[in-house]
Design a protein around this motif. Sequence first.
Motif, mmCIF file in Angstrom:
data_model
loop_
_atom_site.group_PDB
_atom_site.id
_atom_site.type_symbol
_atom_site.label_atom_id
_atom_site.label_comp_id
_atom_site.label_asym_id
_atom_site.label_seq_id
_atom_site.Cartn_x
_atom_site.Cartn_y
_atom_site.Cartn_z
ATOM 1 N N ARG B 153 0.836 -1.214 0.000
ATOM 2 C CA ARG B 153 0.000 0.000 0.000
ATOM 3 C C ARG B 153 0.863 1.254 0.000
ATOM 4 O O ARG B 153 0.656 2.147 -0.821
ATOM 5 C CB ARG B 153 -0.947 -0.024 1.182
ATOM 6 C CG ARG B 153 -1.955 1.126 1.209
ATOM 7 C CD ARG B 153 -3.267 0.697 0.617
ATOM 8 N NE ARG B 153 -3.711 -0.449 1.363
ATOM 9 C CZ ARG B 153 -4.519 -0.376 2.430
ATOM 10 N NH1 ARG B 153 -5.001 0.778 2.794
ATOM 11 N NH2 ARG B 153 -4.866 -1.451 3.070
ATOM 12 N N PRO B 154 1.865 1.365 0.895
ATOM 13 C CA PRO B 154 2.751 2.527 0.818
ATOM 14 C C PRO B 154 3.414 2.652 -0.560
ATOM 15 O O PRO B 154 3.549 3.748 -1.091
ATOM 16 C CB PRO B 154 3.798 2.246 1.902
ATOM 17 C CG PRO B 154 3.078 1.399 2.887
ATOM 18 C CD PRO B 154 2.123 0.552 2.086
ATOM 19 N N ARG B 156 2.202 1.664 -3.366
ATOM 20 C CA ARG B 156 1.179 2.024 -4.342
ATOM 21 C C ARG B 156 0.657 3.440 -4.115
ATOM 22 O O ARG B 156 0.261 4.097 -5.062
ATOM 23 C CB ARG B 156 0.039 1.012 -4.137
ATOM 24 C CG ARG B 156 -0.981 0.883 -5.203
ATOM 25 C CD ARG B 156 -1.847 -0.347 -4.886
ATOM 26 N NE ARG B 156 -3.169 -0.236 -5.463
ATOM 27 C CZ ARG B 156 -4.133 -1.153 -5.308
ATOM 28 N NH1 ARG B 156 -3.902 -2.240 -4.590
ATOM 29 N NH2 ARG B 156 -5.314 -0.993 -5.853
ATOM 30 N N GLU B 157 0.661 3.885 -2.850
ATOM 31 C CA GLU B 157 0.003 5.147 -2.559
ATOM 32 C C GLU B 157 0.916 6.221 -1.973
ATOM 33 O O GLU B 157 0.821 7.381 -2.354
ATOM 34 C CB GLU B 157 -1.200 4.893 -1.633
ATOM 35 C CG GLU B 157 -2.186 3.939 -2.307
ATOM 36 C CD GLU B 157 -3.431 3.622 -1.491
ATOM 37 O OE1 GLU B 157 -3.640 4.258 -0.446
ATOM 38 O OE2 GLU B 157 -4.198 2.730 -1.921
ATOM 39 N N SER B 158 1.805 5.845 -1.060
ATOM 40 C CA SER B 158 2.632 6.878 -0.418
ATOM 41 C C SER B 158 3.804 7.283 -1.297
ATOM 42 O O SER B 158 4.165 8.448 -1.359
ATOM 43 C CB SER B 158 3.172 6.384 0.928
ATOM 44 O OG SER B 158 2.138 6.013 1.786
ATOM 45 N N LEU B 159 4.423 6.317 -1.966
ATOM 46 C CA LEU B 159 5.603 6.615 -2.778
ATOM 47 C C LEU B 159 5.233 7.020 -4.193
ATOM 48 O O LEU B 159 6.081 7.072 -5.078
ATOM 49 C CB LEU B 159 6.551 5.402 -2.801
ATOM 50 C CG LEU B 159 7.283 5.171 -1.489
ATOM 51 C CD1 LEU B 159 8.007 3.847 -1.494
ATOM 52 C CD2 LEU B 159 8.258 6.308 -1.238
ATOM 53 N N VAL B 160 3.958 7.306 -4.390
ATOM 54 C CA VAL B 160 3.454 7.565 -5.727
ATOM 55 C C VAL B 160 3.990 8.875 -6.302
ATOM 56 O O VAL B 160 3.982 9.072 -7.511
ATOM 57 C CB VAL B 160 1.906 7.540 -5.690
ATOM 58 C CG1 VAL B 160 1.376 8.759 -4.958
ATOM 59 C CG2 VAL B 160 1.313 7.386 -7.050
ATOM 60 N N GLY B 161 4.501 9.753 -5.438
ATOM 61 C CA GLY B 161 5.071 10.996 -5.930
ATOM 62 C C GLY B 161 6.564 10.901 -6.154
ATOM 63 O O GLY B 161 7.208 11.865 -6.537
ATOM 64 N N ASP B 162 7.112 9.738 -5.957
ATOM 65 C CA ASP B 162 8.553 9.537 -6.037
ATOM 66 C C ASP B 162 8.847 8.524 -7.150
ATOM 67 O O ASP B 162 7.940 8.031 -7.811
ATOM 68 C CB ASP B 162 9.045 9.003 -4.675
ATOM 69 C CG ASP B 162 10.521 9.298 -4.417
ATOM 70 O OD1 ASP B 162 11.265 9.511 -5.379
ATOM 71 O OD2 ASP B 162 10.900 9.273 -3.248
ATOM 72 N N LYS B 163 10.117 8.235 -7.381
ATOM 73 C CA LYS B 163 10.491 7.263 -8.405
ATOM 74 C C LYS B 163 11.314 6.171 -7.746
ATOM 75 O O LYS B 163 12.455 6.414 -7.339
ATOM 76 C CB LYS B 163 11.306 7.962 -9.486
ATOM 77 C CG LYS B 163 11.378 7.217 -10.791
ATOM 78 C CD LYS B 163 11.938 8.127 -11.854
ATOM 79 C CE LYS B 163 11.699 7.593 -13.257
ATOM 80 N NZ LYS B 163 12.014 8.621 -14.262
ATOM 81 N N GLU B 302 14.215 7.832 -5.606
ATOM 82 C CA GLU B 302 15.045 8.989 -5.952
ATOM 83 C C GLU B 302 14.985 10.079 -4.894
ATOM 84 O O GLU B 302 16.006 10.597 -4.477
ATOM 85 C CB GLU B 302 14.634 9.541 -7.315
ATOM 86 C CG GLU B 302 15.267 8.768 -8.444
ATOM 87 C CD GLU B 302 15.000 9.400 -9.805
ATOM 88 O OE1 GLU B 302 15.484 8.857 -10.798
ATOM 89 O OE2 GLU B 302 14.296 10.439 -9.859
ATOM 90 N N ALA B 303 13.800 10.435 -4.432
ATOM 91 C CA ALA B 303 13.701 11.521 -3.455
ATOM 92 C C ALA B 303 13.733 10.993 -2.020
ATOM 93 O O ALA B 303 14.440 11.514 -1.176
ATOM 94 C CB ALA B 303 12.441 12.354 -3.691
ATOM 95 N N ALA B 304 12.986 9.942 -1.746
ATOM 96 C CA ALA B 304 12.902 9.449 -0.360
ATOM 97 C C ALA B 304 14.197 8.816 0.116
ATOM 98 O O ALA B 304 14.423 8.672 1.304
ATOM 99 C CB ALA B 304 11.767 8.442 -0.217
#
Lengths: 447, 447
Positions: B153-154, B156-163, B302-304
């Motif tokens: 879920r993370p 699919r949903e939390s890391l969705v703004g990252d690569k 990439e960002a996290a």
Amino acid sequence: MDYRRFTEEDRVAENTTPIRVALLGAGTVGSATARLLVEQKEELGKRIGRPIELVGVACLDPDEVNYPWIDKSLLTTDTAGLCTRADIVIELIGGTTVARTFVLKAIESGASVVTANKALLAKYGPEIYQAAADKGVDIYFEAAVGGAIPFLRPLRESLVGDKVTSMLGIVNGTTNYILDEMTTKGLQFDDVLKDAQAKGYAEADPTGDIEGYDAANKAAIMATLGFHTNVTIDDVSVEGITKITADDIAAATAEHKVIKLLAVVERSEAGVSARVYPALLSDTHPLASVHGSFNAVFVKAEAADDLMFYGRGAGGDPTASAVVGDVVTEARHIAAGCTGPEIPLYNDLPFAPADASRAAFAVRFLIHDKPGVLAAIAAEFARNGVSINGVNQDLKPTAVDPGYDGEIQQLRIVTHPTDEVTLRNTVKAVQQLDFVTGEPSILRVLD
Amino acid sequence: MDYRRFTEEDRVAENTTPIRVALLGAGTVGSATARLLVEQKEELGKRIGRPIELVGVACLDPDEVNYPWIDKSLLTTDTAGLCTRADIVIELIGGTTVARTFVLKAIESGASVVTANKALLAKYGPEIYQAAADKGVDIYFEAAVGGAIPFLRPLRESLVGDKVTSMLGIVNGTTNYILDEMTTKGLQFDDVLKDAQAKGYAEADPTGDIEGYDAANKAAIMATLGFHTNVTIDDVSVEGITKITADDIAAATAEHKVIKLLAVVERSEAGVSARVYPALLSDTHPLASVHGSFNAVFVKAEAADDLMFYGRGAGGDPTASAVVGDVVTEARHIAAGCTGPEIPLYNDLPFAPADASRAAFAVRFLIHDKPGVLAAIAAEFARNGVSINGVNQDLKPTAVDPGYDGEIQQLRIVTHPTDEVTLRNTVKAVQQLDFVTGEPSILRVLD
């Protein structure tokens, strides 16, 4: 079935209007967030199913904001106005005054909100969650605890079928870095702090970090979300790391333990508690391997058992990753015409009394050694009903420890489980003894 | 704004009709799931905002299902019929044949689906995700990778703004337990396996675990969700742990490394890859402290930057926690009249060629020692362009290692980074040399 279904026609009809995003604040996290939103715009649009557009960046002085990826025309000082012309407002101003005003303003005008502001949520969280629920908009704040770590969302959504009983968090990178440096290099707190400040790992005024207040804000948020009850910063008991000495660390290492500053939230029959304190953990505990500025939260739930979430707790890019993840989630909800789950605070749980939680403690006294010292101290523990598990008197403070003279010895006592009130009363009584000097250190021993 | 908003009236009007949940399968996870749904019914209803009700449990033989919390009247053998009278269908049958039939049947009849079936998703995932998207229903499957760990879920949903660029997963508890026992007790693979089977930690037919196929299913799901591209079990290269000896483990320990079976998915310029192999990791790597049957996934984005998710990978209650978390999420969507995000496979990424990924390797040969052996082997490595970083020839195989006679020595070579194709060709060439015997072991060395 009588509930609405989102149909393919809705999707197609809506998918070309850009979702408008406003950014309040253009500091480190703000600029990194803007960069992700601008540079990944196309991929984000694909993930959302609808275009997304940064429509404004509110800042104090547009002349001072210079990032190649932020179009100068987007900068504005009219923060309130910007809040009313966005579908999603990202609050990265910080603090609890104007941030609260603008977040409530954004909600009032029908925008969903993303924030990384732990102090705001620890103080006004329940008010803000209620305002968002009443208005039917989303509020997400993954970056407020554990920076880049996807932790609050799993807590809010994945563990929703389980019952969380406790969480231990290393949620402040500065203190974890300091304790780590003290451990690996054998240095004193003050020396490591100065070095950390010089390197930019600690702020010029480090009080909020080293006294545990930053972690306390996070503990309030963790307890509120984990236990579905109202916990604010005023409900959190706080103890920092300033009293930890190189000798405390050396003693811990000798016993295969590490000292970590923890945000601890617990739910028991007696009620909920939220505390921040430095504790001794076995060096085989998963949290023991969380080094430097990394953060982690260790969760115990009835069915899931032990879980841990680990990652970068701060930094522009990592925090921005969490912020943009929240933005995409809210944008997907807007594209689908719904909102995410509210933050239901349906439990009106009591707070556990301070003496409800039992733990073993390690106490270190500084003493002028003479015959009968141990007997006198042991008698004081016995009088208070605190059972002693181990004693080590054969410790000279290291030369580098401040305020010691050659005559002073350390006496380290590890207790059997007792409650904190009794333990602190015992320590106070021991401090009255005339051969006891200086400040004792008290560390909880966790399994 | 032209999108729909869910209003307070909708909420009030809808909140009394129970959401109907059907359970397919009444084994360990099924019965634990039923218990959570029945015993936590009231609390779950509060979290959802609408009542939830278990309306049926499909099983092969109702006479054999005896749990106090499952009302006998709920048991049925009419699985297909049950699928059509539920809002949410939980598939815990396992396998890829009837499970596929019933999952597609449930979707077709408008139910959302929760499954823990990694084999099904690794084989038919994209077909099932598409069917769910076409019908406008949810499909969630947190328990399929990492058991209780909220990870998919993370992702699919939390890391969705990252690569996401790579993931390393310890996703099979049986093999992690075996390697852990070999490490802490210095035992051989076969002995630990037998002991694990006796204790119920390994199945009577352990092939799926020890040959890496279970982990390979999970690698396919991780790559599909992480990189938004279509990866099935057929695309995963697999190597198990059956060739690992006590000597390999001892050599690793001597170098402050641990051997872990990893599911590794990567995305680079060359394309995506999904592999399962045993690898050497530094003992300071966060994955090194994942012991016994625990699972963990280490993510690089990439960002996290670095993230890790840790918890129980199997077991009735932990897996049920993840299943019920998915049920609550879907129920909330149903209550709110929307669905969660689809699983967008918009990237049609190529697969990286086998020689695209470079790594250091540790190779252990068994040799009949005589003058010139090292020179001959080193020459073979040089001929293939593989640069040697270190050699250790002074190793007697331990007495307990099978198939060795007193004349045999081990030669351990650690290379500089090379590609796997070249490395394997080199090892094959060395095996042709007349003084080389037995089976070499090949381990990747990860940072």
